[in-house]
Motif scaffolding. Structure first.
Motif, PDB file in Angstrom:
ATOM      1  N   GLN A  66     -20.174 -35.713 -10.986  1.00 53.88           N
ATOM      2  CA  GLN A  66     -21.168 -35.842 -12.054  1.00 53.88           C
ATOM      3  C   GLN A  66     -22.235 -34.757 -11.930  1.00 53.88           C
ATOM      4  N   CYS A  67     -22.684 -34.527 -10.722  1.00 54.87           N
ATOM      5  CA  CYS A  67     -23.702 -33.502 -10.490  1.00 54.87           C
ATOM      6  C   CYS A  67     -23.167 -32.128 -10.879  1.00 54.87           C
ATOM      7  N   LYS A  68     -21.963 -31.827 -10.450  1.00 57.93           N
ATOM      8  CA  LYS A  68     -21.364 -30.538 -10.777  1.00 57.93           C
ATOM      9  C   LYS A  68     -21.219 -30.380 -12.287  1.00 57.93           C
ATOM     10  N   HIS A  69     -20.806 -31.429 -12.972  1.00 59.89           N
ATOM     11  CA  HIS A  69     -20.661 -31.387 -14.424  1.00 59.89           C
ATOM     12  C   HIS A  69     -22.006 -31.059 -15.095  1.00 59.89           C
ATOM     13  N   ILE A  70     -23.063 -31.697 -14.643  1.00 58.46           N
ATOM     14  CA  ILE A  70     -24.405 -31.466 -15.212  1.00 58.46           C
ATOM     15  C   ILE A  70     -24.854 -30.032 -14.944  1.00 58.46           C
ATOM     16  N   VAL A  71     -24.676 -29.568 -13.716  1.00 62.04           N
ATOM     17  CA  VAL A  71     -25.080 -28.204 -13.352  1.00 62.04           C
ATOM     18  C   VAL A  71     -24.283 -27.185 -14.165  1.00 62.04           C
ATOM     19  N   ASP A  72     -22.981 -27.395 -14.266  1.00 60.99           N
ATOM     20  CA  ASP A  72     -22.144 -26.479 -15.058  1.00 60.99           C
ATOM     21  C   ASP A  72     -22.560 -26.478 -16.529  1.00 60.99           C
ATOM     22  N   TRP A  73     -22.868 -27.643 -17.065  1.00 53.57           N
ATOM     23  CA  TRP A  73     -23.311 -27.760 -18.455  1.00 53.57           C
ATOM     24  C   TRP A  73     -24.591 -26.951 -18.671  1.00 53.57           C
ATOM     25  N   CYS A  74     -25.557 -27.095 -17.781  1.00 48.39           N
ATOM     26  CA  CYS A  74     -26.816 -26.329 -17.883  1.00 48.39           C
ATOM     27  C   CYS A  74     -26.545 -24.832 -17.781  1.00 48.39           C
ATOM     28  N   HIS A  75     -25.750 -24.444 -16.803  1.00 45.70           N
ATOM     29  CA  HIS A  75     -25.428 -23.022 -16.642  1.00 45.70           C
ATOM     30  C   HIS A  75     -24.741 -22.456 -17.880  1.00 45.70           C
ATOM     31  N   SER A  76     -23.829 -23.215 -18.476  1.00 43.19           N
ATOM     32  CA  SER A  76     -23.094 -22.717 -19.650  1.00 43.19           C
ATOM     33  C   SER A  76     -24.008 -22.497 -20.843  1.00 43.19           C
ATOM     34  N   ARG A  77     -25.184 -23.090 -20.826  1.00 45.38           N
ATOM     35  CA  ARG A  77     -26.155 -22.944 -21.912  1.00 45.38           C
ATOM     36  C   ARG A  77     -27.372 -22.112 -21.499  1.00 45.38           C
ATOM     37  N   ASN A  78     -27.251 -21.461 -20.343  1.00 45.15           N
ATOM     38  CA  ASN A  78     -28.340 -20.633 -19.805  1.00 45.15           C
ATOM     39  C   ASN A  78     -29.647 -21.411 -19.667  1.00 45.15           C
ATOM     40  N   LEU A  79     -29.530 -22.656 -19.246  1.00 47.18           N
ATOM     41  CA  LEU A  79     -30.706 -23.501 -19.046  1.00 47.18           C
ATOM     42  C   LEU A  79     -31.083 -23.504 -17.567  1.00 47.18           C
ATOM     43  N   GLU A  80     -32.355 -23.392 -17.307  1.00 46.20           N
ATOM     44  CA  GLU A  80     -32.859 -23.508 -15.934  1.00 46.20           C
ATOM     45  C   GLU A  80     -33.209 -24.972 -15.694  1.00 46.20           C
ATOM     46  N   PHE A  81     -33.167 -25.393 -14.458  1.00 45.07           N
ATOM     47  CA  PHE A  81     -33.353 -26.799 -14.135  1.00 45.07           C
ATOM     48  C   PHE A  81     -33.711 -26.952 -12.667  1.00 45.07           C
ATOM     49  N   TYR A  82     -34.102 -28.154 -12.313  1.00 44.86           N
ATOM     50  CA  TYR A  82     -34.165 -28.496 -10.896  1.00 44.86           C
ATOM     51  C   TYR A  82     -33.580 -29.881 -10.718  1.00 44.86           C
ATOM     52  N   LEU A  83     -32.912 -30.059  -9.614  1.00 47.12           N
ATOM     53  CA  LEU A  83     -32.323 -31.337  -9.267  1.00 47.12           C
ATOM     54  C   LEU A  83     -33.298 -32.073  -8.361  1.00 47.12           C
ATOM     55  N   GLU A  84     -33.486 -33.345  -8.636  1.00 46.93           N
ATOM     56  CA  GLU A  84     -34.374 -34.175  -7.829  1.00 46.93           C
ATOM     57  C   GLU A  84     -33.556 -35.014  -6.873  1.00 46.93           C
ATOM     58  N   SER A  85     -34.020 -35.109  -5.663  1.00 48.78           N
ATOM     59  CA  SER A  85     -33.450 -36.067  -4.720  1.00 48.78           C
ATOM     60  C   SER A  85     -34.590 -36.524  -3.818  1.00 48.78           C
ATOM     61  N   ASN A  86     -34.336 -37.541  -3.053  1.00 50.55           N
ATOM     62  CA  ASN A  86     -35.375 -37.989  -2.128  1.00 50.55           C
ATOM     63  C   ASN A  86     -35.605 -36.989  -1.010  1.00 50.55           C
ATOM     64  N   ASN A  87     -34.690 -36.031  -0.862  1.00 55.75           N
ATOM     65  CA  ASN A  87     -34.842 -34.986   0.160  1.00 55.75           C
ATOM     66  C   ASN A  87     -35.636 -33.794  -0.344  1.00 55.75           C
ATOM     67  N   GLY A  88     -35.834 -33.702  -1.625  1.00 54.85           N
ATOM     68  CA  GLY A  88     -36.574 -32.574  -2.171  1.00 54.85           C
ATOM     69  C   GLY A  88     -36.131 -32.225  -3.576  1.00 54.85           C
ATOM     70  N   LEU A  89     -36.674 -31.132  -4.071  1.00 57.29           N
ATOM     71  CA  LEU A  89     -36.354 -30.616  -5.394  1.00 57.29           C
ATOM     72  C   LEU A  89     -35.605 -29.310  -5.205  1.00 57.29           C
ATOM     73  N   PHE A  90     -34.536 -29.147  -5.952  1.00 56.63           N
ATOM     74  CA  PHE A  90     -33.678 -27.980  -5.780  1.00 56.63           C
ATOM     75  C   PHE A  90     -33.537 -27.277  -7.125  1.00 56.63           C
ATOM     76  N   ALA A  91     -34.166 -26.116  -7.224  1.00 55.61           N
ATOM     77  CA  ALA A  91     -34.235 -25.396  -8.492  1.00 55.61           C
ATOM     78  C   ALA A  91     -33.061 -24.457  -8.682  1.00 55.61           C
ATOM     79  N   SER A  92     -32.735 -24.235  -9.955  1.00 56.08           N
ATOM     80  CA  SER A  92     -31.723 -23.240 -10.286  1.00 56.08           C
ATOM     81  C   SER A  92     -32.275 -21.853  -9.972  1.00 56.08           C
ATOM     82  N   LYS A  93     -31.400 -20.887  -9.954  1.00 54.64           N
ATOM     83  CA  LYS A  93     -31.733 -19.545  -9.471  1.00 54.64           C
ATOM     84  C   LYS A  93     -32.968 -18.938 -10.163  1.00 54.64           C
ATOM     85  N   ASN A  94     -33.063 -19.062 -11.467  1.00 54.07           N
ATOM     86  CA  ASN A  94     -34.164 -18.425 -12.209  1.00 54.07           C
ATOM     87  C   ASN A  94     -35.217 -19.406 -12.684  1.00 54.07           C
TER      88      ASN A  94
END
Length: 126
Positions: A66-94
């Motif tokens: 599911q995570c990979k699907h969401i990340v791929d979907w964002c990348h395919s639309r040139n959308l920047e994002f960050y993933l939230e987890s209890n371990n931290g926030l993980f931002a896309s490259k740009n």
């Protein structure tokens, strides 16, 4: 957090009540100054994470697929994002570069002081 809320939470706890933060955010996004008030736990991630003191009562994760699907979907639309987890926030490259103008507008709309000087780093690295 308003001083009145801080006092109300401390008064409730003094009177034997348990106080939890309820938020859509992950545990990593709850700043230390909020925990330092003396909360008993949290209901976070829109209910996917529940913690009572040091005991995790519920922790519902999305799958790797599911995570990979969401990340791929964002990348395919040139959308920047960050993933939230209890371990931290993980931002896309740009995320930082593309997010800085957006953060300024967001801060302006929220009436934040020095909104035009705000950056992704000043907002997210508190």
């Amino acid at each position: 957090m308003p001083a009145l809320a801080d006092r109300a939470i401390k008064e409730a706890r003094k009177n034997g009540h348990h106080v939890y933060i309820c938020t859509g955010r992950s545990e990593a996004e709850v700043y230390d100054y909020i925990w330092n008030i003396g909360l008993d736990g949290m209901i976070g991630g829109n209910g996917s994470y529940v913690k009572d003191k040091d005991t995790v009562v519920r922790y519902q994760l999305i799958t790797l697929e599911q995570c990979k699907h969401i990340v791929d979907w964002c990348h395919s639309r040139n959308l920047e994002f960050y993933l939230e987890s209890n371990n931290g926030l993980f931002a896309s490259k740009n995320f930082e570069e593309k997010g800085n103008p957006v953060i300024k507008v967001y801060c302006q709309r929220k009436g934040k002081e020095n909104a035009t000087e705000q950056t992704v780093r000043t907002v997210f690295l508190k």
